[in-house]
Enzyme design. Structure first.
Site, PDB file in Angstrom:
ATOM      1  N   ARG A 106       6.413   8.421  -0.237  1.00 56.52           N
ATOM      2  CA  ARG A 106       5.552   8.198  -1.411  1.00 56.52           C
ATOM      3  C   ARG A 106       5.391   9.534  -2.110  1.00 56.52           C
ATOM      4  NH1 ARG A 106      -0.092   4.882  -1.925  1.00 56.52           N
ATOM      5  NH2 ARG A 106       1.468   3.227  -1.812  1.00 56.52           N
ATOM      6  N   HIS A 133       7.239   0.712  -7.474  1.00 57.89           N
ATOM      7  CA  HIS A 133       6.614   0.383  -6.182  1.00 57.89           C
ATOM      8  C   HIS A 133       7.302  -0.889  -5.652  1.00 57.89           C
ATOM      9  CE1 HIS A 133       3.849   0.506  -3.017  1.00 57.89           C
ATOM     10  NE2 HIS A 133       2.710   0.217  -3.610  1.00 57.89           N
ATOM     11  N   GLN A 136       5.834  -3.153  -2.820  1.00 58.36           N
ATOM     12  CA  GLN A 136       4.711  -3.961  -3.305  1.00 58.36           C
ATOM     13  C   GLN A 136       5.233  -5.247  -3.958  1.00 58.36           C
ATOM     14  OE1 GLN A 136       1.134  -3.213  -3.323  1.00 58.36           O
ATOM     15  NE2 GLN A 136       1.198  -5.375  -3.812  1.00 58.36           N
ATOM     16  N   ASP A 227      -3.842  -4.029 -11.961  1.00 58.96           N
ATOM     17  CA  ASP A 227      -3.750  -2.798 -11.162  1.00 58.96           C
ATOM     18  C   ASP A 227      -4.765  -1.822 -11.750  1.00 58.96           C
ATOM     19  OD1 ASP A 227      -2.879  -0.629  -9.594  1.00 58.96           O
ATOM     20  OD2 ASP A 227      -1.023  -0.314 -10.738  1.00 58.96           O
ATOM     21  N   CYS A 267      -2.743  -5.315  -6.568  1.00 60.21           N
ATOM     22  CA  CYS A 267      -2.065  -4.587  -5.485  1.00 60.21           C
ATOM     23  C   CYS A 267      -3.047  -3.823  -4.602  1.00 60.21           C
ATOM     24  CB  CYS A 267      -1.014  -3.645  -6.060  1.00 60.21           C
ATOM     25  SG  CYS A 267      -1.700  -2.501  -7.274  1.00 60.21           S
ATOM     26  N   ARG A 295       2.108  -7.336   2.765  1.00 58.46           N
ATOM     27  CA  ARG A 295       2.785  -6.039   2.812  1.00 58.46           C
ATOM     28  C   ARG A 295       3.374  -5.822   4.213  1.00 58.46           C
ATOM     29  NH1 ARG A 295       1.544  -2.032  -0.669  1.00 58.46           N
ATOM     30  NH2 ARG A 295       3.518  -1.293   0.172  1.00 58.46           N
TER      31      ARG A 295
HETATM   32  N1   CP Z   1      -1.011  -1.264  -2.854  1.00 59.26           N
HETATM   33  C1   CP Z   1      -0.793  -0.112  -2.214  1.00 59.26           C
HETATM   34  O1   CP Z   1       0.302   0.453  -2.241  1.00 59.26           O
HETATM   35  O2   CP Z   1      -1.879   0.358  -1.545  1.00 59.26           O
HETATM   36  P1   CP Z   1      -1.984   1.780  -0.864  1.00 59.26           P
HETATM   37  O3   CP Z   1      -2.054   2.810  -1.963  1.00 59.26           O
HETATM   38  O4   CP Z   1      -3.267   1.724  -0.079  1.00 59.26           O
HETATM   39  O5   CP Z   1      -0.792   2.006   0.007  1.00 59.26           O
HETATM   40  N1  NVA Z   2      -0.585   2.226 -10.069  1.00 62.29           N
HETATM   41  C1  NVA Z   2      -1.274   2.577  -8.848  1.00 62.29           C
HETATM   42  C2  NVA Z   2      -0.789   1.734  -7.724  1.00 62.29           C
HETATM   43  C3  NVA Z   2      -1.499   1.956  -6.411  1.00 62.29           C
HETATM   44  C4  NVA Z   2      -0.936   1.150  -5.303  1.00 62.29           C
HETATM   45  C5  NVA Z   2      -1.065   4.035  -8.564  1.00 62.29           C
HETATM   46  O1  NVA Z   2       0.057   4.534  -8.749  1.00 62.29           O
HETATM   47  O2  NVA Z   2      -2.018   4.704  -8.135  1.00 62.29           O
END
Ligand code: CP
Ligand code: NVA
Length: 308
Positions: A106, A133, A136, A227, A267, A295
């Site tokens: 990430r 993502h 997701q 989101d 999400c 997930r």
């Molecule tokens: N939806 C999602 O990716 O959550 P986290 O940021 O908690 O991993």
């Molecule tokens: N768009 C959000 C998604 C979190 C899972 C972010 O990037 O923080």
């Protein structure tokens, strides 16, 4: 009995790295893992986790998925490894991929993820970048398929920022044959390259609508999805985004515009009262916590394919 398949691409950096058949296979495997109808032994396998941003669901679902598969994870926290001190990605990737069997990463710039993949001798999975993502999106489509028993031609309306989550929804949706509507303020549209890639798949099909009218986008939709307004790494834009996204709240009046049997997704993490009301989040149409659970099941399915 269904079995994990070897995926055509070495890495999973984008929703577009899977074919339609591969996505459907992963969704079916995930269903079997969820029903405990599938037992894959990945004992001795190691998943390395590099998370430059916070995470609850992605990190923990990967950890639990590996445990259930009989393998293990190593949390390569950038602040306690040399990554945080600036060791080049090409060096980190070449070393870690000699220890680990797969890496979930990430990070911020998608190009950094691509750099990891370029130098890694083992599969790299996108655990979220600013651009996409894809893990997701797999859980999202599993949740939708569980609800409706099909995906083709369903209308999925995403209300909010056209960034990572929306981009992966568009790409995965293009492959799976759904219709996507994005309602976002001007200047927050999904990535242009993502849109053109998705359009290449669907040709002249009217599968994608981008509007700045949430009510219009919600009309007769099967799924309403939102989101956060301020994504990780954008904290300094919070006040500006709060202003820009005023009017993009997923509330009961928007839900009432969708189909009678529509469902609501998010999400997570969610900010109640900003992008979604507490009433909608906790309401009967919400499948948000099933989506979060999924997930885990798709992560198990995806990892098992990388080990097959
Ligand atoms: N939806 C999602 O990716 O959550 P986290 O940021 O908690 O991993
Ligand atoms: N768009 C959000 C998604 C979190 C899972 C972010 O990037 O923080």
């Amino acid at each position: 009995m269904l079995k994990p398949i070897k995926l055509a691409k070495d890495h999973f950096l984008s929703s577009f790295d899977l074919t339609k058949d591969e996505i459907n296979h992963i969704l079916n495997l995930a269903k079997d893992f969820k029903n405990k109808d599938l037992n894959v032994n990945a004992s001795g396998k190691v998943l390395g986790l590099i998370f430059d941003k916070s995470s609850t669901r992605t990190r923990v679902s990967f950890q639990v998925a590996m445990t259930r598969l009989g393998g293990t994870t190593i949390d390569l926290n950038p602040t306690t490894s040399q990554i945080g001190r600036g060791e080049p990605i090409k060096d980190t990737a070449r070393v870690l991929s000699r220890y680990c069997d797969v890496m979930a990463i990430r990070t911020f710039d998608h190009s950094d993820l691509e750099e990891y993949a370029k130098w890694s001798s083992k599969p790299v999975i996108n655990a979220l970048t600013d651009l996409e993502h894809p893990c997701q999106a797999l859980a999202d489509f599993l949740t939708i398929k569980e609800e409706f028993g099909r995906l083709e031609n369903l209308v999925i309306t995403f209300v909010g920022d056209g960034n990572n989550v929306a981009n992966s929804l568009i790409l995965c949706g293009a492959l799976l044959g759904v219709k996507i509507r994005i309602a976002c303020p001007k200047g927050f549209q999904p990535n242009k390259d993502i849109i053109s890639k998705a359009k290449q798949i669907r040709g002249n099909d009217d599968f994608l609508t981008i509007t700045n009218d949430p009510s219009k986008a919600a009309l007769d939709a099967n799924v309403l999805y939102t989101d956060v307004w301020t994504s990780m790494g954008e904290e300094n834009q919070k006040d500006e985004k709060d202003r820009e996204f005023n009017g993009y709240l997923l509330d009961q009046s928007l839900v009432n515009k969708a189909k009678e049997d529509a469902i609501v997704l998010h999400c997570l993490p969610a900010y109640r009262g900003k992008e979604i009301t507490n009433q909608v989040m906790e309401g009967e149409k919400s499948r948000i916590f099933d989506q979060a659970e999924n997930r885990l099941h798709v992560q198990q399915a995806l990892l098992s394919c990388f080990f097959s």
